[in-house]
Design an enzyme around this catalytic site. Structure first.
Site, PDB file in Angstrom:
ATOM      1  N   SER A 107      39.802  39.095  45.643  1.00  0.00           N
ATOM      2  CA  SER A 107      40.391  38.201  46.652  1.00  0.00           C
ATOM      3  C   SER A 107      39.790  38.504  48.018  1.00  0.00           C
ATOM      4  O   SER A 107      39.587  37.599  48.827  1.00  0.00           O
ATOM      5  CB  SER A 107      41.911  38.386  46.705  1.00  0.00           C
ATOM      6  OG  SER A 107      42.499  38.010  45.492  1.00  0.00           O
ATOM      7  N   HIS A 166      41.603  37.374  38.154  1.00  0.00           N
ATOM      8  CA  HIS A 166      43.043  37.509  37.878  1.00  0.00           C
ATOM      9  C   HIS A 166      43.437  36.634  36.675  1.00  0.00           C
ATOM     10  O   HIS A 166      44.147  37.091  35.774  1.00  0.00           O
ATOM     11  CB  HIS A 166      43.884  37.010  39.062  1.00  0.00           C
ATOM     12  CG  HIS A 166      43.773  37.803  40.317  1.00  0.00           C
ATOM     13  ND1 HIS A 166      43.534  37.228  41.541  1.00  0.00           N
ATOM     14  CD2 HIS A 166      43.883  39.131  40.564  1.00  0.00           C
ATOM     15  CE1 HIS A 166      43.515  38.151  42.484  1.00  0.00           C
ATOM     16  NE2 HIS A 166      43.709  39.326  41.919  1.00  0.00           N
ATOM     17  N   ARG A 168      38.222  46.863  37.391  1.00  0.00           N
ATOM     18  CA  ARG A 168      36.863  46.359  37.623  1.00  0.00           C
ATOM     19  C   ARG A 168      35.828  47.472  37.704  1.00  0.00           C
ATOM     20  O   ARG A 168      34.646  47.247  37.501  1.00  0.00           O
ATOM     21  CB  ARG A 168      36.822  45.586  38.948  1.00  0.00           C
ATOM     22  CG  ARG A 168      37.538  44.279  38.908  1.00  0.00           C
ATOM     23  CD  ARG A 168      37.866  43.798  40.297  1.00  0.00           C
ATOM     24  NE  ARG A 168      38.907  44.620  40.894  1.00  0.00           N
ATOM     25  CZ  ARG A 168      39.478  44.382  42.062  1.00  0.00           C
ATOM     26  NH1 ARG A 168      39.079  43.362  42.786  1.00  0.00           N
ATOM     27  NH2 ARG A 168      40.420  45.168  42.520  1.00  0.00           N
TER      28      ARG A 168
HETATM   29  P1  ADP Z   1      46.169  44.494  44.755  1.00  0.00           P
HETATM   30  O1  ADP Z   1      46.141  44.280  46.241  1.00  0.00           O
HETATM   31  O2  ADP Z   1      47.431  45.087  44.240  1.00  0.00           O
HETATM   32  O3  ADP Z   1      44.912  45.145  44.178  1.00  0.00           O
HETATM   33  P2  ADP Z   1      45.101  42.017  43.828  1.00  0.00           P
HETATM   34  O4  ADP Z   1      45.719  40.669  43.979  1.00  0.00           O
HETATM   35  O5  ADP Z   1      43.845  42.264  44.579  1.00  0.00           O
HETATM   36  O6  ADP Z   1      46.220  43.025  44.212  1.00  0.00           O
HETATM   37  O7  ADP Z   1      44.857  42.329  42.296  1.00  0.00           O
HETATM   38  C1  ADP Z   1      45.880  42.322  41.332  1.00  0.00           C
HETATM   39  C2  ADP Z   1      45.364  42.943  40.052  1.00  0.00           C
HETATM   40  O8  ADP Z   1      44.281  42.179  39.550  1.00  0.00           O
HETATM   41  C3  ADP Z   1      44.830  44.359  40.199  1.00  0.00           C
HETATM   42  O9  ADP Z   1      45.148  45.091  39.047  1.00  0.00           O
HETATM   43  C4  ADP Z   1      43.339  44.162  40.273  1.00  0.00           C
HETATM   44  O10 ADP Z   1      42.638  45.303  39.829  1.00  0.00           O
HETATM   45  C5  ADP Z   1      43.179  43.006  39.306  1.00  0.00           C
HETATM   46  N1  ADP Z   1      41.948  42.253  39.571  1.00  0.00           N
HETATM   47  C6  ADP Z   1      41.536  41.738  40.734  1.00  0.00           C
HETATM   48  N2  ADP Z   1      40.340  41.115  40.599  1.00  0.00           N
HETATM   49  C7  ADP Z   1      39.991  41.250  39.300  1.00  0.00           C
HETATM   50  C8  ADP Z   1      38.837  40.861  38.516  1.00  0.00           C
HETATM   51  N3  ADP Z   1      37.822  40.210  39.055  1.00  0.00           N
HETATM   52  N4  ADP Z   1      38.840  41.156  37.203  1.00  0.00           N
HETATM   53  C9  ADP Z   1      39.874  41.833  36.658  1.00  0.00           C
HETATM   54  N5  ADP Z   1      40.958  42.266  37.330  1.00  0.00           N
HETATM   55  C10 ADP Z   1      41.024  41.972  38.636  1.00  0.00           C
END
Ligand code: ADP
Length: 166
Positions: A140, A29, A102
């Site tokens: 996460s 993130h 991803r």
């Molecule tokens: P959601 O439950 O909406 O997917 P997240 O908190 O899991 O929320 O993720 C928020 C954003 O961050 C999403 O667009 C997700 O694809 C992106 N994201 C999560 N992990 C990564 C990562 N390792 N690299 C790049 N983007 C990520």
């Protein structure tokens, strides 16, 4: 009438909303936000409150960690919201919605959501940033699984907050 020195084109502040659960914020993130910063005047990291989804960490804790990671970065704001992301974007006068990609599964999902959001709020442009290969397996969900299993997550969360996971 604008004076000769004034530009006739009104500059609109470029505000992006980066929505997610951030339960907790990961290095993946943080990397997306850092890479997006040169593109925008403001990036609002927006924690969506989903009554159907029980978070592992409290909203207050998740906000605190994000604030720590981006301490001193004036362009970054942290907020929470309930309901539709497009409604939050409209309220914040944000013209960009930021998401990280991803995998091809992420892309297919984001494509559908982006089209729906565009239908609901045509001025909102979705910007997708590709995860760095070495960070693309971090999520996460995985971090929470490791925490539940009492493993070490120091490598997967930003260094500013890693001590809280020891
Ligand atoms: P959601 O439950 O909406 O997917 P997240 O908190 O899991 O929320 O993720 C928020 C954003 O961050 C999403 O667009 C997700 O694809 C992106 N994201 C999560 N992990 C990564 C990562 N390792 N690299 C790049 N983007 C990520």
């Amino acid at each position: 009438m604008p004076s000769k020195t004034q530009s006739p084109v009104q500059y609109r502040k470029k505000i992006a909303v980066f929505p997610g659960s951030f339960d907790p914020i990961t290095t993946g993130h943080a990397d997306i936000v850092k890479r997006a910063l040169p593109l925008f005047d403001e990036v609002i990291i927006a924690i969506g409150i989903n009554s159907q989804k029980q978070a592992l960490f409290s909203l207050e804790q998740r906000i605190k960690w994000i604030e720590l990671v981006f301490k001193g970065e004036k362009k970054v704001k942290v907020e929470s919201y309930e309901g539709l992301t497009v409604n939050f974007c409209e309220k914040k006068k944000a013209n960009y919605l930021l998401r990280g990609i991803r995998s091809s599964a992420d892309f297919e999902y984001e494509k559908t959501i982006a089209h729906l959001n565009h239908d609901m709020l045509p001025q909102l442009e979705t910007i997708l940033i590709l995860a760095q290969p070495e960070l693309s397996s971090i999520s996460s969900t995985i971090v929470r699984e490791i925490i539940r299993g009492k493993g070490k997550v120091g490598k997967f969360v930003p260094k500013e907050i890693a001590k809280d996971f020891k």
